[in-house]
Design a protein around this motif. Structure first.
Motif, PDB file in Angstrom:
ATOM      1  N   ASN A 218     -29.729 -16.654 -17.010  1.00 49.97           N
ATOM      2  CA  ASN A 218     -30.181 -15.583 -16.261  1.00 49.97           C
ATOM      3  C   ASN A 218     -29.760 -14.221 -16.851  1.00 49.97           C
ATOM      4  OD1 ASN A 218     -30.817 -17.093 -14.378  1.00 49.97           O
ATOM      5  ND2 ASN A 218     -28.926 -16.957 -13.063  1.00 49.97           N
TER       6      ASN A 218
ATOM      7  N   TYR B 144     -32.528 -13.613 -19.527  1.00 47.31           N
ATOM      8  CA  TYR B 144     -33.689 -13.096 -19.056  1.00 47.31           C
ATOM      9  C   TYR B 144     -33.489 -11.648 -18.561  1.00 47.31           C
ATOM     10  CZ  TYR B 144     -36.025 -17.533 -17.942  1.00 47.31           C
ATOM     11  OH  TYR B 144     -36.635 -18.795 -17.959  1.00 47.31           O
TER      12      TYR B 144
ATOM     13  N   THR C  78     -34.190  -8.804 -21.087  1.00 43.84           N
ATOM     14  CA  THR C  78     -35.498  -8.400 -21.454  1.00 43.84           C
ATOM     15  C   THR C  78     -36.089  -6.983 -20.634  1.00 43.84           C
ATOM     16  OG1 THR C  78     -36.596  -9.971 -19.768  1.00 43.84           O
ATOM     17  CG2 THR C  78     -36.479 -10.919 -22.063  1.00 43.84           C
TER      18      THR C  78
ATOM     19  N   THR D 186     -42.350 -11.320 -18.932  1.00 42.66           N
ATOM     20  CA  THR D 186     -41.190 -11.231 -19.480  1.00 42.66           C
ATOM     21  C   THR D 186     -40.387 -12.652 -19.179  1.00 42.66           C
ATOM     22  OG1 THR D 186     -41.018  -8.997 -18.652  1.00 42.66           O
ATOM     23  CG2 THR D 186     -38.986  -9.927 -18.620  1.00 42.66           C
ATOM     24  N   THR D 187     -40.606 -13.270 -18.160  1.00 44.13           N
ATOM     25  CA  THR D 187     -39.807 -14.792 -17.903  1.00 44.13           C
ATOM     26  C   THR D 187     -40.809 -15.885 -17.526  1.00 44.13           C
ATOM     27  OG1 THR D 187     -39.872 -14.115 -15.387  1.00 44.13           O
ATOM     28  CG2 THR D 187     -38.000 -13.306 -16.921  1.00 44.13           C
TER      29      THR D 187
END
Length: 245
Positions: free
Chosen positions: A165, A168, A171, A189-190
């Protein structure tokens, strides 16, 4: 005694398992496997060991000493065993083989993999009873109950329970977009954002309204719709009431 190295003679036999040894000292060390005796104690934490060599290796946990260095990448390891394990990253050696043919470079990777076949989940949460395949997964889950968030963003100080997490989240600061749509090339992004985007191409609408059965690609759009429906219902009630006034 030295000549036994050349002759292969092993006159000292374990009465428990029949294992043979060239020297009586080695037999004495081996016997501790059966007796559970651990005469060597760490002065720092009290942990006990059956062999003096194991205690010496353990002491490096406290001293931070890492005398074994990888000749390929320079990584330093605490024990020679750890170095041997690490070397497999470079050699590609995978000596641990599952019955299904899949190979692994670490024995614990194999043990974790075998649970795919056995379905075994030996680690149970004491709070909610949820079971896990590995101790690592169990530890991660426990943070749901403890509220522990050990992973901290160096940019904004936000804390996370899982390292993934945090990655992520980073970013947001770096602007990185590693996940690319195979249909249109859009970067996300994810992986979660990419999955949501893919529904634009597939037409999948997994979130359905319970009132009108209208489908939506994201949960957010469903919530927005439900708010609109609720507002319309309130307006209809108010309009009816105004007719009686």
């Amino acid at each position: 005694m030295h000549m036994r190295v050349h002759t292969g003679e092993k006159p000292f036999i374990c009465g428990e398992c029949g294992n043979r040894f060239a020297h009586q000292g080695n037999l004495k060390k081996h016997i501790r496997v059966h007796t559970g005796e651990k005469p060597f104690i760490c002065g720092e934490c009290g942990k006990r060991f059956a062999k003096q060599g194991n205690l010496k290796d353990h002491m490096r946990v406290h001293t931070g000493e890492k005398p074994f260095m990888c000749g390929e990448c320079g990584k330093k390891c605490t024990t020679q065993t750890d170095l041997k394990k690490h070397i497999r990253v470079h050699t590609g050696e995978k000596p641990f083989v599952c019955d299904c043919g899949k190979r692994f470079n670490q024995i614990w990777h194999l043990k974790r993999h075998t649970t795919v076949h056995t379905g075994e989940k030996p680690f149970s949460c004491g709070e909610c009873g949820k079971r896990f395949t590995t101790q690592g997964d169990h530890r991660k889950h426990m943070r749901v109950h403890t509220g522990e968030r050990p992973y901290i963003c160096g940019e904004c100080g936000k804390r996370f329970a899982q390292q993934g997490n945090l990655k992520y989240h980073m970013t947001v600061h770096t602007g990185e977009k590693h996940f690319i749509c195979g249909e249109c090339g859009k970067k996300c992004t994810t992986q979660t954002d990419l999955k949501k985007h893919i529904r634009v191409h597939t037409g999948e609408k997994p979130f359905a309204s319970g009132d009108c059965e209208k489908g939506f690609t994201t949960q957010r759009n469903l919530k927005k719709h439900m708010g609109t429906v609720k507002n319309l219902a309130v307006d209809r009630v108010l309009n009816k009431l105004s007719l009686f006034n």
